[in-house]
Design an enzyme around this catalytic site. Structure first.
Site, PDB file in Angstrom:
ATOM      1  N   ASN A  44       0.876  -1.171   0.000  1.00  0.00           N
ATOM      2  CA  ASN A  44       0.000   0.000   0.000  1.00  0.00           C
ATOM      3  C   ASN A  44       0.916   1.225   0.000  1.00  0.00           C
ATOM      4  O   ASN A  44       1.451   1.601   1.036  1.00  0.00           O
ATOM      5  CB  ASN A  44      -0.886  -0.037   1.253  1.00  0.00           C
TER       6      ASN A  44
ATOM      7  N   ARG B  58      -2.566  -2.113  -3.458  1.00  0.00           N
ATOM      8  CA  ARG B  58      -3.712  -1.225  -3.376  1.00  0.00           C
ATOM      9  C   ARG B  58      -3.544  -0.163  -4.462  1.00  0.00           C
ATOM     10  O   ARG B  58      -2.509   0.509  -4.533  1.00  0.00           O
ATOM     11  CB  ARG B  58      -3.724  -0.540  -2.019  1.00  0.00           C
TER      12      ARG B  58
ATOM     13  N   HIS C  82     -12.664   3.898  -0.716  1.00  0.00           N
ATOM     14  CA  HIS C  82     -12.623   3.001   0.460  1.00  0.00           C
ATOM     15  C   HIS C  82     -13.289   1.659   0.161  1.00  0.00           C
ATOM     16  O   HIS C  82     -13.760   0.966   1.071  1.00  0.00           O
ATOM     17  CB  HIS C  82     -13.303   3.643   1.693  1.00  0.00           C
TER      18      HIS C  82
ATOM     19  N   ARG D 140      -9.265  16.950   4.861  1.00  0.00           N
ATOM     20  CA  ARG D 140     -10.062  17.246   3.655  1.00  0.00           C
ATOM     21  C   ARG D 140     -11.447  17.737   4.064  1.00  0.00           C
ATOM     22  O   ARG D 140     -12.003  17.251   5.050  1.00  0.00           O
ATOM     23  CB  ARG D 140     -10.204  15.981   2.792  1.00  0.00           C
TER      24      ARG D 140
ATOM     25  N   GLU E  47      -8.099  -3.821   5.294  1.00  0.00           N
ATOM     26  CA  GLU E  47      -7.967  -3.653   3.842  1.00  0.00           C
ATOM     27  C   GLU E  47      -6.862  -4.535   3.277  1.00  0.00           C
ATOM     28  O   GLU E  47      -6.974  -5.050   2.164  1.00  0.00           O
ATOM     29  CB  GLU E  47      -7.693  -2.175   3.524  1.00  0.00           C
TER      30      GLU E  47
END
Ligand code: AMP
Length: 404
Positions: free
Chosen positions: A8, A92, A180, A240, A378
């Site tokens: 990742n 990923r 996601h 964000r 994940e």
């Protein structure tokens, strides 16, 4: 030892996990590590299955200036010092564009295709692709699988996927993708295993971490997301802003004279909980702060999650289960409790003791909407998708023989 490597890669760190398959259908995590501080103060850290430290090593900034060298550094340590042979690598990749609705075995053509989506995720996609290129060049026969954050959402209806803009923009990729997805797919699967009687229902999953979004899931499939074209939309996040009138962007460009690059940096790094509080992007620090704007930032976060619960409930035509996941969702008893208050009108009633303990089910037994905590993973999802893709592609036999 033959293992699967999961990568990742971000702009300042490359995170990796090593999984071993002891028997078909099982995956056990052996090592978790990362190279962080890339180009500034590079450091390789890793720990084993029971959290014992395996390495903590610093490098000169000039020795690990970018994601490529970070990947080479981690790979060399894993191969030479841990004596591991990668039979496959799962990556990923944040953006699979309009077409990749499942993981894909990577080759030069796929990489070239994924490069086209750099403009859709300029901060993430180049870093995600860099380790793939390094490994393709160095070990061209080793199977690599790209696993996408967008893929789980690719079955959305056209009205959910569209913006009200002329068709030509839609055709070139301006659509609501949702992100996601690796987390949501993992949580949906896990929730189905833990609560099989609810798996076919209407579920809202709230992935609340430093990035945050919510997803409406019907019968195990994503039907709507709080995120859209980029991972900027929807809920406020650590840095964000979440949903923002595009007029604000026009104002920054025309009235403040900001360049497109400056606006991008501002929106990804200076807004959200950090911008609103002026204190921190970390919920733990905001909870500990006496600063009124820290309290405002948390109020705003909770309020917007409540709004999006209504929005996603409308997309599902009602809701049966609400699932919390990721850093804040899994660990913050206080925020779960405050969010639950916003869900009361939907028929959700919290069990305070169960919430305090962080049980799987945190709603009162009489609650019409069940509330749950399901930790995400994940990396395990990427490992699973990698094995499934190779098996489906007839790679299983080759994967056992190939070493790197
Ligand atoms: P993630 O991106 O899923 O790793 O989540 C990271 C975020 O989770 C951090 O920025 C914190 O805001 C939040 N977090 C982690 N632990 C806690 C906790 N015990 N209480 C509240 N927030 C937490």
């Amino acid at each position: 030892m033959d293992v699967i490597l999961v990568v990742n890669a971000g702009s300042s760190s490359v995170k990796f996990r090593i999984f071993k398959s002891d028997a078909p259908g099982t995956l056990r995590q052996l090592i978790s590590g990362q190279v962080d501080g890339i180009g500034v103060r590079p450091r390789l850290k890793a720990s084993g299955a029971d959290d014992q430290k395996l390495v903590d090593r610093s490098y000169d900034a000039t020795d690990v200036p970018d994601v490529e060298t970070a990947m080479r550094t981690a790979g060399a340590w894993l191969r030479r010092e841990q004596n591991l042979h990668f039979v496959a690598v799962g990556h990923r990749v944040v953006h699979g564009g309009p077409h990749y609705d499942r993981p894909v075995l990577v080759n030069e053509r796929v990489v070239a295709d994924l490069e086209r989506y750099v403009s859709l995720a300029p901060l993430h996609q180049p870093n995600n692709l860099a380790p793939i290129r390094v490994l393709l060049e160095r070990f061209p026969d080793m199977p690599q699988v790209a696993c996408f954050d967008t893929a789980f959402h690719r079955g959305h209806s056209e009205v959910a996927e569209r913006y009200a803009v002329p068709d030509a923009l839609y055709a070139e990729g301006v659509r609501r993708y949702g992100f996601h997805g690796l987390s949501y797919e993992y949580v949906a699967e896990r929730f189905g295993e833990l609560m099989p009687e609810r798996a076919g229902g209407r579920t809202i999953v709230a992935h609340l971490g430093s990035g945050a979004s919510m997803c409406a899931i019907a019968n195990g499939r994503s039907v709507e997301s709080s995120m859209g074209f980029t991972a900027l939309d929807g809920l406020p996040m650590g840095t964000r802003p979440g949903q923002l009138d595009p007029g604000v962007v026009l104002y920054l460009l025309s009235e403040k004279g900001m360049s497109a690059g400056a606006v991008q940096d501002f929106l990804y790094k200076e807004c959200g909980l950090k911008g609103l509080s002026g204190v921190s992007n970390d919920v733990r620090e905001l909870l500990d702060s006496a600063e009124p704007r820290a309290a405002l930032a948390l109020d705003y976060f909770v309020y917007r999650i409540g709004l999006y619960a209504g929005y996603l409930a409308a997309s599902l035509g009602g809701v049966d289960s609400f699932v919390f996941t990721a850093g804040i969702g899994e660990k913050s008893v206080v925020l779960r409790s405050r969010i639950a208050e916003k869900l009361a009108w939907l028929g959700a009633e919290l069990d305070r003791d169960a919430n305090g303990r962080g049980d799987l089910r945190i709603s009162h037994p009489d609650s019409r909407v069940g509330m749950f905590v399901v930790p995400t993973n994940e990396e395990l999802m990427i490992a699973k998708q990698t094995v499934a893709t190779l098996t489906a592609g007839g790679y299983a036999g080759a994967a056992v023989k190939r070493t790197a």
